[in-house]
Scaffold this active site. Structure first.
Site, PDB file in Angstrom:
ATOM      1  N   ASN A  40     110.896 -52.613 -18.839  1.00  0.00           N
ATOM      2  CA  ASN A  40     109.783 -53.783 -18.494  1.00  0.00           C
ATOM      3  C   ASN A  40     109.554 -55.170 -19.585  1.00  0.00           C
ATOM      4  O   ASN A  40     108.456 -55.729 -19.545  1.00  0.00           O
ATOM      5  CB  ASN A  40     108.631 -52.718 -19.108  1.00  0.00           C
ATOM      6  CG  ASN A  40     107.733 -51.795 -18.536  1.00  0.00           C
ATOM      7  OD1 ASN A  40     107.772 -51.810 -17.044  1.00  0.00           O
ATOM      8  ND2 ASN A  40     107.379 -50.820 -18.695  1.00  0.00           N
ATOM      9  N   HIS A 127      96.709 -46.684 -14.482  1.00  0.00           N
ATOM     10  CA  HIS A 127      97.166 -45.677 -15.973  1.00  0.00           C
ATOM     11  C   HIS A 127      96.384 -44.440 -16.116  1.00  0.00           C
ATOM     12  O   HIS A 127      95.414 -44.528 -16.388  1.00  0.00           O
ATOM     13  CB  HIS A 127      97.924 -47.153 -16.450  1.00  0.00           C
ATOM     14  CG  HIS A 127      98.964 -46.339 -17.604  1.00  0.00           C
ATOM     15  ND1 HIS A 127      98.458 -45.845 -18.447  1.00  0.00           N
ATOM     16  CD2 HIS A 127     100.089 -46.165 -17.456  1.00  0.00           C
ATOM     17  CE1 HIS A 127     100.068 -45.540 -19.074  1.00  0.00           C
ATOM     18  NE2 HIS A 127     100.721 -45.859 -18.631  1.00  0.00           N
ATOM     19  N   GLU A 169      93.042 -52.259 -13.311  1.00  0.00           N
ATOM     20  CA  GLU A 169      95.121 -52.706 -13.723  1.00  0.00           C
ATOM     21  C   GLU A 169      94.814 -54.532 -13.162  1.00  0.00           C
ATOM     22  O   GLU A 169      94.640 -54.467 -11.306  1.00  0.00           O
ATOM     23  CB  GLU A 169      96.153 -52.956 -13.556  1.00  0.00           C
ATOM     24  CG  GLU A 169      96.100 -50.563 -14.472  1.00  0.00           C
ATOM     25  CD  GLU A 169      97.311 -50.033 -13.767  1.00  0.00           C
ATOM     26  OE1 GLU A 169      98.063 -51.012 -13.902  1.00  0.00           O
ATOM     27  OE2 GLU A 169      97.440 -49.232 -14.004  1.00  0.00           O
ATOM     28  N   SER A 173     100.334 -51.129 -12.366  1.00  0.00           N
ATOM     29  CA  SER A 173     101.534 -50.983 -13.017  1.00  0.00           C
ATOM     30  C   SER A 173     102.845 -49.516 -11.483  1.00  0.00           C
ATOM     31  O   SER A 173     103.991 -50.025 -11.947  1.00  0.00           O
ATOM     32  CB  SER A 173     102.080 -50.017 -13.574  1.00  0.00           C
ATOM     33  OG  SER A 173     101.326 -48.490 -13.776  1.00  0.00           O
ATOM     34  N   ASP A 198      92.745 -54.646 -17.089  1.00  0.00           N
ATOM     35  CA  ASP A 198      94.011 -54.249 -18.280  1.00  0.00           C
ATOM     36  C   ASP A 198      95.879 -55.139 -17.763  1.00  0.00           C
ATOM     37  O   ASP A 198      95.708 -54.715 -17.242  1.00  0.00           O
ATOM     38  CB  ASP A 198      94.586 -52.576 -17.740  1.00  0.00           C
ATOM     39  CG  ASP A 198      96.202 -51.868 -18.582  1.00  0.00           C
ATOM     40  OD1 ASP A 198      96.925 -53.318 -19.208  1.00  0.00           O
ATOM     41  OD2 ASP A 198      96.354 -50.690 -19.102  1.00  0.00           O
ATOM     42  N   HIS A 201     101.009 -55.547 -17.692  1.00  0.00           N
ATOM     43  CA  HIS A 201     102.134 -55.811 -16.416  1.00  0.00           C
ATOM     44  C   HIS A 201     101.408 -57.426 -16.188  1.00  0.00           C
ATOM     45  O   HIS A 201     102.684 -58.280 -15.691  1.00  0.00           O
ATOM     46  CB  HIS A 201     102.536 -55.487 -15.106  1.00  0.00           C
ATOM     47  CG  HIS A 201     102.537 -54.532 -15.654  1.00  0.00           C
ATOM     48  ND1 HIS A 201     103.512 -53.133 -15.852  1.00  0.00           N
ATOM     49  CD2 HIS A 201     102.302 -52.824 -16.379  1.00  0.00           C
ATOM     50  CE1 HIS A 201     104.008 -51.804 -16.427  1.00  0.00           C
ATOM     51  NE2 HIS A 201     102.852 -51.382 -16.009  1.00  0.00           N
ATOM     52  N   LYS A 232     105.506 -54.817 -23.255  1.00  0.00           N
ATOM     53  CA  LYS A 232     106.562 -54.888 -22.230  1.00  0.00           C
ATOM     54  C   LYS A 232     107.134 -55.989 -22.600  1.00  0.00           C
ATOM     55  O   LYS A 232     108.063 -55.962 -23.069  1.00  0.00           O
ATOM     56  CB  LYS A 232     105.635 -53.953 -20.907  1.00  0.00           C
ATOM     57  CG  LYS A 232     105.529 -53.719 -21.086  1.00  0.00           C
ATOM     58  CD  LYS A 232     103.892 -52.932 -20.070  1.00  0.00           C
ATOM     59  CE  LYS A 232     104.001 -51.967 -19.509  1.00  0.00           C
ATOM     60  NZ  LYS A 232     104.057 -50.299 -20.707  1.00  0.00           N
TER      61      LYS A 232
HETATM   62  C1  LIG Z   1      98.877 -49.989 -17.401  1.00  0.00           C
HETATM   63  C2  LIG Z   1      98.325 -49.653 -17.913  1.00  0.00           C
HETATM   64  N1  LIG Z   1      98.485 -50.194 -19.611  1.00  0.00           N
HETATM   65  C3  LIG Z   1      98.833 -49.176 -20.018  1.00  0.00           C
HETATM   66  C4  LIG Z   1      99.724 -48.869 -20.886  1.00  0.00           C
HETATM   67  C5  LIG Z   1     100.604 -48.029 -22.396  1.00  0.00           C
HETATM   68  O1  LIG Z   1     101.309 -49.453 -22.958  1.00  0.00           O
HETATM   69  P1  LIG Z   1     101.742 -48.713 -24.022  1.00  0.00           P
HETATM   70  O2  LIG Z   1     103.127 -48.061 -23.327  1.00  0.00           O
HETATM   71  O3  LIG Z   1     102.081 -49.673 -25.146  1.00  0.00           O
HETATM   72  O4  LIG Z   1     101.505 -47.070 -24.122  1.00  0.00           O
HETATM   73  C6  LIG Z   1     101.087 -48.841 -19.893  1.00  0.00           C
HETATM   74  C7  LIG Z   1     101.916 -48.359 -20.283  1.00  0.00           C
HETATM   75  O5  LIG Z   1     103.641 -48.397 -19.218  1.00  0.00           O
HETATM   76  C8  LIG Z   1     100.650 -49.674 -18.542  1.00  0.00           C
HETATM   77  O6  LIG Z   1     100.858 -49.269 -17.750  1.00  0.00           O
END
Ligand SMILES: Cc1ncc(COP(=O)(O)O)c(C=O)c1O
Length: 390
Positions: A40, A127, A169, A173, A198, A201, A232
């Site tokens: 990422n 997620h 999101e 992801s 969120d 990405h 990321k």
């Molecule tokens: C859409 C999304 N939100 C939250 C997270 C979690 O983030 P972190 O890896 O900082 O815990 C991820 C991690 O892959 C993600 O893809």
């Protein structure tokens, strides 16, 4: 003599692990060599000498390398406060609050905000951290089919009392497609709901200077919060919620993952600040990423792969069975491309896939070779896969 004691819990765990192995769903920690297609690190900052140098400078200057406690106790410092002001400015929000990870940010935000009398509307592809935050909250939940705005509208119309909060999101992801934020904000306004986005990405990658998708649509009152991870494209750790002052103070008082967790070390705040400055200037990297992503998406689509509706650096290649996804990843690895298969429960049953995650360090030549190699593997294995499934 006693019979050797076999711990019943460990015996059960072994049985479960064996069942995962039988379904090709067993995961292990590995580092796969080759051109990295599962990182990422979208802007290539994880190995950027400017970021390393900035961190070293800060480490020399900083008094302590441990946070020593939760932000509410001894873990606060001007590093975090300065960073949060910068992050608010970066996202165009009034305020920002930093959490130890994106997982903690989503769980803390959603479990603090939602009450049992509220209804949360969550996209089916959201997620795990969003799912877990919602589960903890005890609010009524509507899981709407991925980006099905008609379904969402009907559900919003039918919802009972309490507040209504929609969660998506901005770049999904596992699918790489984009949430239509303007339409979602329109729906939220029409039905008196709030939207949480969120941007894990999208941060660093999308929008002017990488400020995320909401930076394009603006921040009307219906947009309650955006969540941005720093692990990321920003090549650091932690995440922040960009929101109003009111929500920030509410979270400081109510978000358990913020309150009951040791802050990240202060040099992490300095690292995120430095990464932010580099990311803001990375227009050339973002442009390159867009070009190679579009090219690979269309090459794989033309070759007959199911690449979904990706509009980003994340390109899913949906292969079907766990076994086929594992075998495909192994073939690519033998050809010098590092990738791991994504299987249930991360994705639905029968939708196992490769999740190609491009970074700005990947060249057009690499992408050409990857597309050729994937096409060859598909031609070689499709027959076996079809007869395997029959
Ligand atoms: C859409 C999304 N939100 C939250 C997270 C979690 O983030 P972190 O890896 O900082 O815990 C991820 C991690 O892959 C993600 O893809």
């Amino acid at each position: 003599m006693f019979d050797a004691f076999v711990n019943p819990t460990l015996r059960r765990l072994n049985t479960e692990l064996a069942a995962l192995q039988a379904k090709s769903q067993y995961r292990s920690l590995e580092t796969v060599p080759g051109i990295n297609l599962y990182s990422n690190d979208y802007l290539g900052l994880a190995s950027d000498p400017r970021l390393k140098a900035a961190l070293l400078r800060e480490l020399h200057r900083i008094e302590q390398v441990g946070a020593t406690g939760s932000r509410l106790l001894s873990g606060n410092s001007r590093y975090w406060e300065d960073l949060e002001s910068e992050l608010a400015a970066f996202t165009g929000a009034e305020s920002a609050l930093y959490f130890g990870s994106g997982y903690a940010a989503n769980v803390g935000l959603l479990s603090a905000l939602l009450r049992p009398e509220d209804t949360v509307f969550s996209d089916a592809s959201n997620h795990a951290s969003i799912i877990d935050g919602i589960r903890l909250s005890r609010a009524s939940r509507v899981i709407f089919p991925h980006l099905d705005l008609n379904f969402l509208e009907n559900a919003l119309r039918a919802a009972g009392g309490g507040e209504r909060i929609v969660v998506v999101e901005s770049i999904f992801s596992m699918e790489g497609d984009r949430a239509p934020l303007v339409s979602l904000l329109g729906l939220a306004e029409r039905y008196g709901a709030s939207l949480i986005v969120d941007e894990a990405h999208a941060t660093g990658v999308v929008g002017p200077q990488g400020r995320g998708l909401a930076a394009i649509t603006g921040r009307p009152p219906a947009l309650l919060a955006t969540v941005h991870t720093a692990g990321k494209a920003l090549a650091a750790a932690g995440a922040f919620v960009a929101c109003s002052e009111t929500l920030k103070h509410y979270l400081i008082n109510r978000a358990r993952t913020f309150i009951f967790s040791t802050a990240l070390p202060p040099h992490m705040a300095a690292q995120v600040c430095a990464a932010l400055r580099i990311a803001e200037q990375a227009d050339a990297e973002r442009a390159h990423l867009r070009v190679i992503s579009r090219y690979l998406h269309s090459r794989l689509g033309e070759a007959g792969f199911d690449v979904g509706g990706s509009e980003s650096q994340i390109i899913p290649v949906i292969l079907g069975t766990n076994e086929y996804a594992v075998m495909f990843a192994e073939e690519l690895s033998r050809a010098g491309f590092a990738i791991r298969p994504i299987r249930p429960p991360t994705v639905p049953d029968g939708k196992s896939r490769l999740r190609i995650s491009l970074t700005s360090r990947i060249t057009m030549d690499d992408v050409e070779r990857l597309a050729d190699c994937m096409t060859a593997v598909r031609e070689r294995t499709a027959v076996t896969e079809r007869s395997g499934r029959a």
